[in-house]
Design a protein around this motif. Sequence first.
Motif, PDB file in Angstrom:
ATOM      1  N   LYS A  37       0.832  -1.207   0.000  1.00  0.00           N
ATOM      2  CA  LYS A  37       0.000   0.000   0.000  1.00  0.00           C
ATOM      3  C   LYS A  37       0.865   1.256   0.000  1.00  0.00           C
ATOM      4  CE  LYS A  37      -3.923  -2.088   2.350  1.00  0.00           C
ATOM      5  NZ  LYS A  37      -4.672  -2.188   3.601  1.00  0.00           N
ATOM      6  N   LYS A  38       1.935   1.256   0.817  1.00  0.00           N
ATOM      7  CA  LYS A  38       2.822   2.427   0.883  1.00  0.00           C
ATOM      8  C   LYS A  38       3.487   2.686  -0.472  1.00  0.00           C
ATOM      9  CE  LYS A  38       4.073   2.273   5.780  1.00  0.00           C
ATOM     10  NZ  LYS A  38       5.195   2.151   6.729  1.00  0.00           N
ATOM     11  N   CYS A  39       3.866   1.623  -1.158  1.00  0.00           N
ATOM     12  CA  CYS A  39       4.516   1.780  -2.462  1.00  0.00           C
ATOM     13  C   CYS A  39       3.525   2.254  -3.513  1.00  0.00           C
ATOM     14  CB  CYS A  39       5.153   0.461  -2.896  1.00  0.00           C
ATOM     15  SG  CYS A  39       6.537  -0.055  -1.852  1.00  0.00           S
ATOM     16  N   GLN A  40       2.299   1.763  -3.441  1.00  0.00           N
ATOM     17  CA  GLN A  40       1.295   2.137  -4.441  1.00  0.00           C
ATOM     18  C   GLN A  40       0.782   3.558  -4.254  1.00  0.00           C
ATOM     19  OE1 GLN A  40      -1.791  -0.799  -4.632  1.00  0.00           O
ATOM     20  NE2 GLN A  40      -0.433  -2.365  -5.450  1.00  0.00           N
ATOM     21  N   ASN A  41       0.671   4.020  -3.016  1.00  0.00           N
ATOM     22  CA  ASN A  41       0.119   5.362  -2.806  1.00  0.00           C
ATOM     23  C   ASN A  41       1.191   6.456  -2.795  1.00  0.00           C
ATOM     24  OD1 ASN A  41       1.239   5.519  -0.211  1.00  0.00           O
ATOM     25  ND2 ASN A  41      -0.666   5.030   0.827  1.00  0.00           N
ATOM     26  N   GLY A  42       2.446   6.085  -2.980  1.00  0.00           N
ATOM     27  CA  GLY A  42       3.511   7.076  -3.075  1.00  0.00           C
ATOM     28  C   GLY A  42       4.132   7.476  -1.757  1.00  0.00           C
ATOM     29  N   GLU A  43       3.700   6.835  -0.677  1.00  0.00           N
ATOM     30  CA  GLU A  43       4.285   7.143   0.633  1.00  0.00           C
ATOM     31  C   GLU A  43       5.766   6.762   0.660  1.00  0.00           C
ATOM     32  OE1 GLU A  43       3.425   5.975   5.287  1.00  0.00           O
ATOM     33  OE2 GLU A  43       1.851   5.656   3.820  1.00  0.00           O
ATOM     34  N   ASP A  45       8.993   5.807  -2.081  1.00  0.00           N
ATOM     35  CA  ASP A  45       9.413   5.894  -3.477  1.00  0.00           C
ATOM     36  C   ASP A  45       9.335   4.518  -4.127  1.00  0.00           C
ATOM     37  OD1 ASP A  45      10.503   6.722  -5.894  1.00  0.00           O
ATOM     38  OD2 ASP A  45      12.558   6.529  -5.165  1.00  0.00           O
ATOM     39  N   GLY A  46       8.698   4.436  -5.264  1.00  0.00           N
ATOM     40  CA  GLY A  46       8.532   3.168  -5.972  1.00  0.00           C
ATOM     41  C   GLY A  46       9.831   2.523  -6.394  1.00  0.00           C
ATOM     42  N   ASP A  47      10.908   3.292  -6.454  1.00  0.00           N
ATOM     43  CA  ASP A  47      12.206   2.750  -6.834  1.00  0.00           C
ATOM     44  C   ASP A  47      13.022   2.273  -5.640  1.00  0.00           C
ATOM     45  OD1 ASP A  47      11.747   3.228  -9.526  1.00  0.00           O
ATOM     46  OD2 ASP A  47      12.580   5.242  -9.439  1.00  0.00           O
ATOM     47  N   SER A  48      12.443   2.368  -4.437  1.00  0.00           N
ATOM     48  CA  SER A  48      13.186   1.951  -3.250  1.00  0.00           C
ATOM     49  C   SER A  48      13.354   0.428  -3.234  1.00  0.00           C
ATOM     50  CB  SER A  48      12.464   2.394  -1.976  1.00  0.00           C
ATOM     51  OG  SER A  48      11.297   1.618  -1.792  1.00  0.00           O
ATOM     52  N   LEU A  49      14.331  -0.018  -2.476  1.00  0.00           N
ATOM     53  CA  LEU A  49      14.602  -1.449  -2.390  1.00  0.00           C
ATOM     54  C   LEU A  49      13.426  -2.201  -1.775  1.00  0.00           C
ATOM     55  CD1 LEU A  49      16.592  -3.679  -2.970  1.00  0.00           C
ATOM     56  CD2 LEU A  49      17.703  -3.207  -0.797  1.00  0.00           C
ATOM     57  N   ASN A  50      12.757  -1.600  -0.782  1.00  0.00           N
ATOM     58  CA  ASN A  50      11.596  -2.260  -0.187  1.00  0.00           C
ATOM     59  C   ASN A  50      10.482  -2.459  -1.218  1.00  0.00           C
ATOM     60  OD1 ASN A  50      12.332  -2.881   2.469  1.00  0.00           O
ATOM     61  ND2 ASN A  50      11.865  -0.836   3.189  1.00  0.00           N
ATOM     62  N   CYS A  51      10.226  -1.479  -2.051  1.00  0.00           N
ATOM     63  CA  CYS A  51       9.180  -1.616  -3.068  1.00  0.00           C
ATOM     64  C   CYS A  51       9.564  -2.675  -4.101  1.00  0.00           C
ATOM     65  CB  CYS A  51       8.904  -0.278  -3.745  1.00  0.00           C
ATOM     66  SG  CYS A  51       8.041   0.893  -2.669  1.00  0.00           S
ATOM     67  N   LYS A  52      10.814  -2.721  -4.462  1.00  0.00           N
ATOM     68  CA  LYS A  52      11.266  -3.760  -5.400  1.00  0.00           C
ATOM     69  C   LYS A  52      11.120  -5.138  -4.766  1.00  0.00           C
ATOM     70  CE  LYS A  52      14.419  -0.751  -7.851  1.00  0.00           C
ATOM     71  NZ  LYS A  52      15.782  -0.401  -8.191  1.00  0.00           N
ATOM     72  N   ASN A  53      11.449  -5.259  -3.491  1.00  0.00           N
ATOM     73  CA  ASN A  53      11.317  -6.544  -2.810  1.00  0.00           C
ATOM     74  C   ASN A  53       9.854  -6.944  -2.636  1.00  0.00           C
ATOM     75  OD1 ASN A  53      14.068  -6.829  -2.682  1.00  0.00           O
ATOM     76  ND2 ASN A  53      14.245  -6.137  -0.574  1.00  0.00           N
ATOM     77  N   VAL A  54       8.967  -5.977  -2.403  1.00  0.00           N
ATOM     78  CA  VAL A  54       7.530  -6.270  -2.339  1.00  0.00           C
ATOM     79  C   VAL A  54       7.062  -6.832  -3.676  1.00  0.00           C
ATOM     80  CG1 VAL A  54       5.241  -5.195  -2.281  1.00  0.00           C
ATOM     81  CG2 VAL A  54       6.894  -4.653  -0.533  1.00  0.00           C
ATOM     82  N   PHE A  55       7.452  -6.184  -4.757  1.00  0.00           N
ATOM     83  CA  PHE A  55       7.055  -6.629  -6.087  1.00  0.00           C
ATOM     84  C   PHE A  55       7.576  -8.038  -6.359  1.00  0.00           C
ATOM     85  CE2 PHE A  55       7.853  -6.884 -10.697  1.00  0.00           C
ATOM     86  CZ  PHE A  55       6.550  -6.746 -11.146  1.00  0.00           C
ATOM     87  N   ASP A  56       8.835  -8.291  -6.023  1.00  0.00           N
ATOM     88  CA  ASP A  56       9.408  -9.624  -6.229  1.00  0.00           C
ATOM     89  C   ASP A  56       8.692 -10.676  -5.386  1.00  0.00           C
ATOM     90  OD1 ASP A  56      11.206  -8.581  -8.028  1.00  0.00           O
ATOM     91  OD2 ASP A  56      12.883  -8.522  -6.609  1.00  0.00           O
ATOM     92  N   ALA A  57       8.331 -10.318  -4.154  1.00  0.00           N
ATOM     93  CA  ALA A  57       7.618 -11.260  -3.286  1.00  0.00           C
ATOM     94  C   ALA A  57       6.234 -11.564  -3.854  1.00  0.00           C
ATOM     95  CB  ALA A  57       7.502 -10.693  -1.870  1.00  0.00           C
ATOM     96  N   LEU A  58       5.558 -10.545  -4.344  1.00  0.00           N
ATOM     97  CA  LEU A  58       4.239 -10.770  -4.938  1.00  0.00           C
ATOM     98  C   LEU A  58       4.331 -11.689  -6.149  1.00  0.00           C
ATOM     99  CD1 LEU A  58       2.705  -7.185  -4.703  1.00  0.00           C
ATOM    100  CD2 LEU A  58       1.919  -9.227  -3.496  1.00  0.00           C
ATOM    101  N   LEU A  59       5.369 -11.502  -6.939  1.00  0.00           N
ATOM    102  CA  LEU A  59       5.543 -12.365  -8.103  1.00  0.00           C
ATOM    103  C   LEU A  59       5.875 -13.802  -7.706  1.00  0.00           C
ATOM    104  CD1 LEU A  59       7.538 -10.113 -10.604  1.00  0.00           C
ATOM    105  CD2 LEU A  59       5.147 -10.812 -10.728  1.00  0.00           C
TER     106      LEU A  59
END
Length: 72
Positions: A37-43, A45-59
């Motif tokens: 949610k934080k990555c999607q709403n811009g809270e 940065d979408g390029d942060s390592l946490n957002c990349k790891n969230v995306f990888d985990a979802l995949l």
Amino acid sequence: MKKILMLITALFLFGCEKTYTVSDFENNKELLDEYNKKCQNGEIDGDSLNCKNVFDALLSIGTPERDPNAWK
């Protein structure tokens, strides 16, 4: 000068966020949902390592939209 240095140090220390691994997100659905949610709403940065790891985990685990039994 000391006050400025202390202010910069405090901003740096409090501005840093813990970086979670893909396996952290895979093993904790609440953490995954929170950061997604934080990555999607811009809270965060979408390029942060946490957002990349969230995306990888979802995949890697499959999302409920694609696999209704993903988190059961």
